[in-house]
Motif scaffolding. Structure first.
Motif, PDB file in Angstrom:
ATOM      1  N   TYR A  94       0.833  -1.197   0.000  1.00 55.70           N
ATOM      2  CA  TYR A  94       0.000   0.000   0.000  1.00 55.70           C
ATOM      3  C   TYR A  94       0.868   1.248   0.000  1.00 55.70           C
ATOM      4  O   TYR A  94       1.879   1.328   0.707  1.00 55.70           O
ATOM      5  CB  TYR A  94      -0.893   0.029   1.239  1.00 55.70           C
ATOM      6  CG  TYR A  94      -1.880  -1.098   1.337  1.00 55.70           C
ATOM      7  CD1 TYR A  94      -1.563  -2.262   2.011  1.00 55.70           C
ATOM      8  CD2 TYR A  94      -3.150  -0.979   0.765  1.00 55.70           C
ATOM      9  CE1 TYR A  94      -2.476  -3.306   2.104  1.00 55.70           C
ATOM     10  CE2 TYR A  94      -4.072  -2.008   0.862  1.00 55.70           C
ATOM     11  CZ  TYR A  94      -3.721  -3.166   1.532  1.00 55.70           C
ATOM     12  OH  TYR A  94      -4.639  -4.194   1.627  1.00 55.70           O
ATOM     13  N   ASN A  96       1.069   5.236   0.932  1.00 60.82           N
ATOM     14  CA  ASN A  96       0.501   6.174   1.899  1.00 60.82           C
ATOM     15  C   ASN A  96       1.091   7.559   1.658  1.00 60.82           C
ATOM     16  O   ASN A  96       2.287   7.690   1.370  1.00 60.82           O
ATOM     17  CB  ASN A  96       0.808   5.713   3.326  1.00 60.82           C
ATOM     18  CG  ASN A  96       0.426   6.746   4.366  1.00 60.82           C
ATOM     19  OD1 ASN A  96       1.250   7.545   4.795  1.00 60.82           O
ATOM     20  ND2 ASN A  96      -0.839   6.760   4.741  1.00 60.82           N
ATOM     21  N   TRP A 112      -4.524   6.600   1.607  1.00 62.89           N
ATOM     22  CA  TRP A 112      -4.016   5.266   1.271  1.00 62.89           C
ATOM     23  C   TRP A 112      -4.478   4.866  -0.125  1.00 62.89           C
ATOM     24  O   TRP A 112      -5.587   5.206  -0.542  1.00 62.89           O
ATOM     25  CB  TRP A 112      -4.525   4.230   2.272  1.00 62.89           C
ATOM     26  CG  TRP A 112      -3.979   4.387   3.644  1.00 62.89           C
ATOM     27  CD1 TRP A 112      -4.491   5.136   4.659  1.00 62.89           C
ATOM     28  CD2 TRP A 112      -2.794   3.768   4.162  1.00 62.89           C
ATOM     29  NE1 TRP A 112      -3.690   5.026   5.776  1.00 62.89           N
ATOM     30  CE2 TRP A 112      -2.659   4.194   5.504  1.00 62.89           C
ATOM     31  CE3 TRP A 112      -1.842   2.893   3.626  1.00 62.89           C
ATOM     32  CZ2 TRP A 112      -1.595   3.776   6.310  1.00 62.89           C
ATOM     33  CZ3 TRP A 112      -0.784   2.479   4.423  1.00 62.89           C
ATOM     34  CH2 TRP A 112      -0.671   2.924   5.753  1.00 62.89           C
TER      35      TRP A 112
END
Length: 122
Positions: A94, A96, A112
């Motif tokens: 992910y 961020n 995110w």
């Protein structure tokens, strides 16, 4: 609003390399820290790499010396180069970003991406 879109995940053999990309778009005034996190099945999300607006970097212990994080502020992009991949690097990765929106430049907001799957296997 702000959107983060990751790309570059996939299937790679042990010892191989991958380069992940994350594009930020929307009503962005500025971006502070950009980071990559990952989450494997049954495990908590963990830090992979972080890069600040000044270029300082920080890496998770499990990927140190195997990964390099970089950013292109002109394009609102962050990249993660991963080398010498191991089975245990298999996870959803992910992106961020800590972003100040144009509508409120005084406040940082956390965003995110939806994640990109990295699978290390023969």
């Amino acid at each position: 609003q702000v959107q983060l879109v990751e790309s570059g995940g996939g299937l790679v053999q042990p010892g191989g390399s991958l380069r992940l990309s994350c594009a930020a778009s929307g009503s962005i005034f500025s971006i502070d820290a950009l980071g990559w996190y990952r989450q494997a099945p049954g495990k908590e999300r963990e830090l992979v790499a972080l890069i600040t607006s000044t270029g300082s970097t920080n890496y998770g212990d499990s990927v140190r010396r195997r990964c390099t994080v970089s950013r292109d502020d002109a394009k609102n992009m962050v990249y993660l180069q991963m080398n010498s991949l191991k089975f245990e690097d298999t996870a959803v990765y992910y992106c961020n970003a800590k972003v100040r929106r144009k509508s409120d430049p005084t406040t940082f907001n956390d965003y995110w991406g939806q994640g990109t799957q990295v699978t290390v296997s023969f």
